[in-house]
Design a protein around this motif. Structure first.
Motif, PDB file in Angstrom:
ATOM      1  N   LEU A 370      29.969  62.618  28.429  1.00  0.00           N
ATOM      2  CA  LEU A 370      28.957  62.252  27.450  1.00  0.00           C
ATOM      3  C   LEU A 370      28.987  60.754  27.186  1.00  0.00           C
ATOM      4  O   LEU A 370      27.943  60.084  27.194  1.00  0.00           O
ATOM      5  CB  LEU A 370      29.182  63.019  26.143  1.00  0.00           C
ATOM      6  N   TYR A 371      30.165  60.206  26.973  1.00  0.00           N
ATOM      7  CA  TYR A 371      30.269  58.777  26.682  1.00  0.00           C
ATOM      8  C   TYR A 371      29.873  57.937  27.896  1.00  0.00           C
ATOM      9  O   TYR A 371      29.188  56.914  27.754  1.00  0.00           O
ATOM     10  CB  TYR A 371      31.685  58.432  26.212  1.00  0.00           C
ATOM     11  N   ASP A 372      30.286  58.351  29.089  1.00  0.00           N
ATOM     12  CA  ASP A 372      29.882  57.624  30.294  1.00  0.00           C
ATOM     13  C   ASP A 372      28.364  57.600  30.427  1.00  0.00           C
ATOM     14  O   ASP A 372      27.769  56.577  30.770  1.00  0.00           O
ATOM     15  CB  ASP A 372      30.488  58.280  31.542  1.00  0.00           C
ATOM     16  N   PHE A 373      27.741  58.740  30.160  1.00  0.00           N
ATOM     17  CA  PHE A 373      26.299  58.860  30.300  1.00  0.00           C
ATOM     18  C   PHE A 373      25.576  57.991  29.271  1.00  0.00           C
ATOM     19  O   PHE A 373      24.660  57.231  29.605  1.00  0.00           O
ATOM     20  CB  PHE A 373      25.897  60.324  30.143  1.00  0.00           C
ATOM     21  N   VAL A 374      25.991  58.095  28.018  1.00  0.00           N
ATOM     22  CA  VAL A 374      25.326  57.318  26.969  1.00  0.00           C
ATOM     23  C   VAL A 374      25.547  55.825  27.200  1.00  0.00           C
ATOM     24  O   VAL A 374      24.622  55.014  27.026  1.00  0.00           O
ATOM     25  CB  VAL A 374      25.809  57.759  25.578  1.00  0.00           C
ATOM     26  N   ASP A 375      26.748  55.449  27.606  1.00  0.00           N
ATOM     27  CA  ASP A 375      26.995  54.040  27.933  1.00  0.00           C
ATOM     28  C   ASP A 375      26.000  53.541  28.981  1.00  0.00           C
ATOM     29  O   ASP A 375      25.516  52.402  28.907  1.00  0.00           O
ATOM     30  CB  ASP A 375      28.413  53.854  28.476  1.00  0.00           C
ATOM     31  N   SER A 376      25.691  54.392  29.958  1.00  0.00           N
ATOM     32  CA  SER A 376      24.797  53.985  31.043  1.00  0.00           C
ATOM     33  C   SER A 376      23.352  53.841  30.585  1.00  0.00           C
ATOM     34  O   SER A 376      22.524  53.273  31.308  1.00  0.00           O
ATOM     35  CB  SER A 376      24.873  54.995  32.200  1.00  0.00           C
ATOM     36  N   LEU A 377      23.025  54.360  29.403  1.00  0.00           N
ATOM     37  CA  LEU A 377      21.662  54.264  28.881  1.00  0.00           C
ATOM     38  C   LEU A 377      21.416  52.986  28.090  1.00  0.00           C
ATOM     39  O   LEU A 377      20.272  52.694  27.724  1.00  0.00           O
ATOM     40  CB  LEU A 377      21.359  55.472  27.988  1.00  0.00           C
ATOM     41  N   VAL A 378      22.459  52.234  27.822  1.00  0.00           N
ATOM     42  CA  VAL A 378      22.306  51.048  26.973  1.00  0.00           C
ATOM     43  C   VAL A 378      21.426  50.005  27.656  1.00  0.00           C
ATOM     44  O   VAL A 378      20.508  49.446  27.026  1.00  0.00           O
ATOM     45  CB  VAL A 378      23.673  50.457  26.608  1.00  0.00           C
ATOM     46  N   ALA A 379      21.661  49.718  28.933  1.00  0.00           N
ATOM     47  CA  ALA A 379      20.873  48.683  29.615  1.00  0.00           C
ATOM     48  C   ALA A 379      19.382  49.014  29.632  1.00  0.00           C
ATOM     49  O   ALA A 379      18.564  48.185  29.199  1.00  0.00           O
ATOM     50  CB  ALA A 379      21.405  48.452  31.025  1.00  0.00           C
TER      51      ALA A 379
END
Length: 749
Positions: A370-379
């Motif tokens: 979940l955290y990896d995925f959400v982190d990837s949405l920041v850009a």
């Protein structure tokens, strides 16, 4: 029956003459970059959508509301290239045999994470065993019999026709390589067939392998794609080298080695929590348990409830492990190339609900995807924030895919939810509250929370002297308005949590900015004319509205604002709202209501809604039925059952806060409370007999006092405690156990 290892999954149908294993690899998605339909991440590459937003805000300021259709006409977009999560294919195992079939049994052992099919045919006892190994990243299927030379199979790997597929066979290895026709995403799958007492040969088709007259057969399968979780291209290297290494290593291991590695890994997670609520070992099958639920047999009802609780934990382990994408709308299991709602990530509750049980039921490791995925949405979320709202920071709307979609769609009643990113930030902060991991807070949680908060510092507007969300929409009904309750509650929570993190980490300048905003922010908490908690800023709630979303109660759950002890008037208003909405709804909606009633300390009502979920929204294999299958209800209900037994959101731990009368005796081990605390609880006649507290770190703790005493398990000496406002306060040492009992045990009846 579903099995999985996070990145991959399979559904086992259990046929006798033909077994079918439906396969999934979670990164196999159409759409995104390279899609023939085109793709822009949900954000127009040219033009200024902020102009449309300002028009809507102006209309709302002047008129107070506007229809979803009118708002969508201005701000919504028909999107291209969004894509669908794909079915990888099917393994069809044709099994030779003659004679009548008897003693058929299909089971899924949650304690071991192993599915089994067994039966007797032609005087031979056959057994098939299946598991999906996380350590070895392969599906393992083992076919055996109690007589030599009794197994003859033909294995076919069937691939859907919306992709290219080239098959090769060599030395018991069947490989398929191809690409999706829509976006060129490269995939590869490898099947290994090995046999005892017989040779593996090529089957009668280029996508098959065969074995005749073997004593046992073992099948291994794994798959991968060239997807990479990185904006903007989302492509990595060809998967062959990586996949070939995986399969070669697994192929070199014995069945026992594969089995033992799987068991050790799986049980290290699943075995942390046990639950006994008076259940008996059922004589009925699971579909029969479901069909008989609520018809008078308490022991079998408890058996279904306990099974369902652990099934939710099993599903989370099986669909969310480090190194993979998070659990989607169907976890990892999907048989369609055009699944409902794209089998994507809806972020106005569904993805969040998938992870509600993770921390409290001692599965923190499952949150890493979940955290990896959400982190990837920041850009991409920064682009959406700038182009769609005109703000700094990052945001996310109703739904997203694995290709960084952070824009809006044209669905009128569900497209504008910029609070979704703020809601996801709750999971980061809750992870810190549960674990006390300050490194996680400083290096992972706070930076992304701060950027999400920066978005709202720029996106909030002033109206009637308060900072509000405009436009605001309460999922998934009503008008577009200003300051709907859910919008205000989520943004308030984000700013408060980020302020607390900023203060903890010494970022005083940003903490002061948040403090100033919070002083002017409308919190979204109003009691209406008929005693309800208002859904909108205006008192327009209808008593006969039974919509499945009860968004205005976010502050009750999963928020931490409303509680019977600390905000009794708001808690009573929440009850009024829930009573008006009723106990029905789709699967996820009923699961949310279990949590609501648990937070309101009404265990019997929470238990009633759990029963309604069984009766209305549960399929025979215990998957949640939206309809169709949607996994969030499984996860939400498991979390709700844990919430009935243990709560820690109010600043102190509460034991058995919403124990239903249907569970007069029981015990639960391994639940987790905020503060890095592991808790075991036992009870009889509805009253605590003993709880055991294990602190992961030394520090101060608090426990709601119900006539308790606390002693060290090592020395038996009473712990020094301080009673303040009905709460016991005390210090615990890391790694030591402490027993909580009643000072005066409840007398026997």
């Amino acid at each position: 029956m579903p099995i999985g290892n996070g990145a991959m999954g399979a559904v086992i149908f259990g046929g006798v003459e033909q077994e079918v294993l439906q396969l999934n690899e979670k990164t196999l998605w159409e759409g995104g970059p390279g899609s023939k339909q085109g793709y822009d991440y949900g954000v127009p590459p040219e033009g200024d959508q902020v102009v449309a937003l300002r028009k809507v805000q102006k209309t709302l300021a002047e008129q107070g509301s506007m229809t979803p259709e009118a708002a969508a006409e201005l701000m919504g977009r028909d999107i291209k290239g969004y894509g669908n999560y794909q079915n990888f294919g099917e393994l069809e195992i044709d099994i030779a045999g003659r004679g009548e079939v008897s003693d058929y049994r299909r089971e899924l052992d949650l304690a071991r994470g192993i599915a089994t099919v067994s039966y007797r045919r032609g005087g031979v006892n056959y057994t098939r065993e299946y598991f999906y190994s996380y350590p070895d990243q392969v599906l393992v299927a083992h076919l055996s019999a109690d007589q030599a030379d009794a197994i003859s199979v033909n294995v076919v790997l069937d691939i859907p026709d919306n992709r290219s597929a080239t098959f090769t066979r060599k030395d018991g290895l069947l490989t398929v390589v191809g690409a999706l026709k829509d976006n060129g995403l490269i995939y590869e799958g490898q099947v290994v067939l090995r046999a005892k007492g017989a040779k593996v040969s090529s089957g009668n088709r280029d996508n098959s392998l065969a074995v005749k007259n073997a004593s046992s057969v073992t099948l291994l399968f794994s798959a991968a794609t060239n997807y990479r979780q990185q904006y903007p291209d989302y492509r990595g290297d060809h998967p062959h080298r990586r996949l070939n290494q995986t399969v070669t290593k697994a192929r070199a291991k014995s069945l026992a080695q594969l089995h033992d590695a799987h068991i050790q890994d799986y049980q290290a997670l699943f075995g942390r929590v046990s639950l006994y609520i008076g259940q008996a070992e059922p004589e009925l099958s699971t579909p029969e348990l479901l069909a008989h639920y609520g018809k008078g047999d308490a022991a079998t009802d408890r058996a279904l409830e306990a099974l369902y609780f652990q099934f939710g934990r099993y599903l989370l382990i099986s669909s969310s492990r480090a190194g993979s994408l998070p659990a989607n709308l169907q976890g990892v299991w999907n048989h369609s190339n055009t699944p409902p709602w794209n089998a994507d990530y809806h972020v106005n509750i569904n993805l969040q609900m998938n992870y509600w049980p993770a921390l409290v039921t001692n599965l923190a490791e499952t949150t890493e995807p979940l955290y990896d995925f959400v982190d990837s949405l920041v850009a991409p979320g920064r682009v959406s924030a700038k182009k769609l709202v005109g703000a700094e920071g990052w945001t996310l709307f109703l739904n997203t895919n694995i290709y960084g979609f952070t824009g809006v769609i044209a669905w009128p009643t569900a497209f504008w939810q910029p609070e979704s990113a703020a809601w996801l930030m709750q999971h980061y902060y809750e992870h810190y509250l549960f674990t006390g991991d300050e490194t996680f807070l400083a290096e992972r949680a706070y930076p992304i929370m701060k950027e999400a908060a920066r978005f709202w510092l720029g996106a909030l507007v002033e109206d009637q002297g308060a900072l509000v969300v405009s436009p605001s929409f309460s999922p998934e009904h009503g008008e577009f308005t200003v300051a709907a309750a859910m919008s205000q509650q989520i943004v308030t929570e984000l700013l408060r949590n980020t302020r607390a993190a900023a203060q903890q980490l010494g970022d005083q300048a940003f903490a002061l900015r948040l403090e100033a905003a919070l002083a002017k922010l409308d919190p979204g908490l109003r009691i209406g004319g008929w005693g309800q908690l208002q859904e909108w800023r205006e008192d327009v709630d209808e008593k006969d509205n039974q919509h499945r979303h009860v968004s205005q109660l976010y502050a009750l759950h999963p928020g931490r604002v409303i509680s019977p002890a600390q905000t009794p008037k708001l808690a009573e208003a929440a009850k009024v709202t829930l009573n008006a909405r009723g106990d029905g709804g789709t699967g996820w909606s009923q699961a949310w209501k279990i949590n609501f009633w648990a937070r309101l300390l009404d265990g019997d009502r929470a238990h009633k809604v759990l029963g309604e979920q069984f009766k209305r929204s549960t399929l025979p294999n215990l998957w949640d039925n939206h309809p169709p299958f949607q996994i969030d209800g499984n996860f939400g209900a498991t979390a709700g059952m844990a919430e009935m037994l243990l709560q820690s959101h109010t600043g102190h731990v509460t034991l058995l806060p919403a124990l239903p009368s249907a569970w007069p005796e029981g015990r639960v081990t391994g639940l987790r409370a905020r503060g890095d605390l592991t808790v075991d609880i036992a009870w009889q006649e509805g009253a605590l007999t003993e709880a055991v507290l294990l602190a992961g770190r030394s520090g101060n703790y608090a426990l709601l006092n119900n006539g308790y005493q606390i002693k060290s398990s090592d020395s038996g000496r009473p712990l020094n405690t301080r009673l303040e406002d009905g709460v016991l306060r005390f210090a615990l040492d890391a790694g030591k156990r402490y027993r909580v009992t009643l000072k005066e045990p409840k007398p026997a009846l």
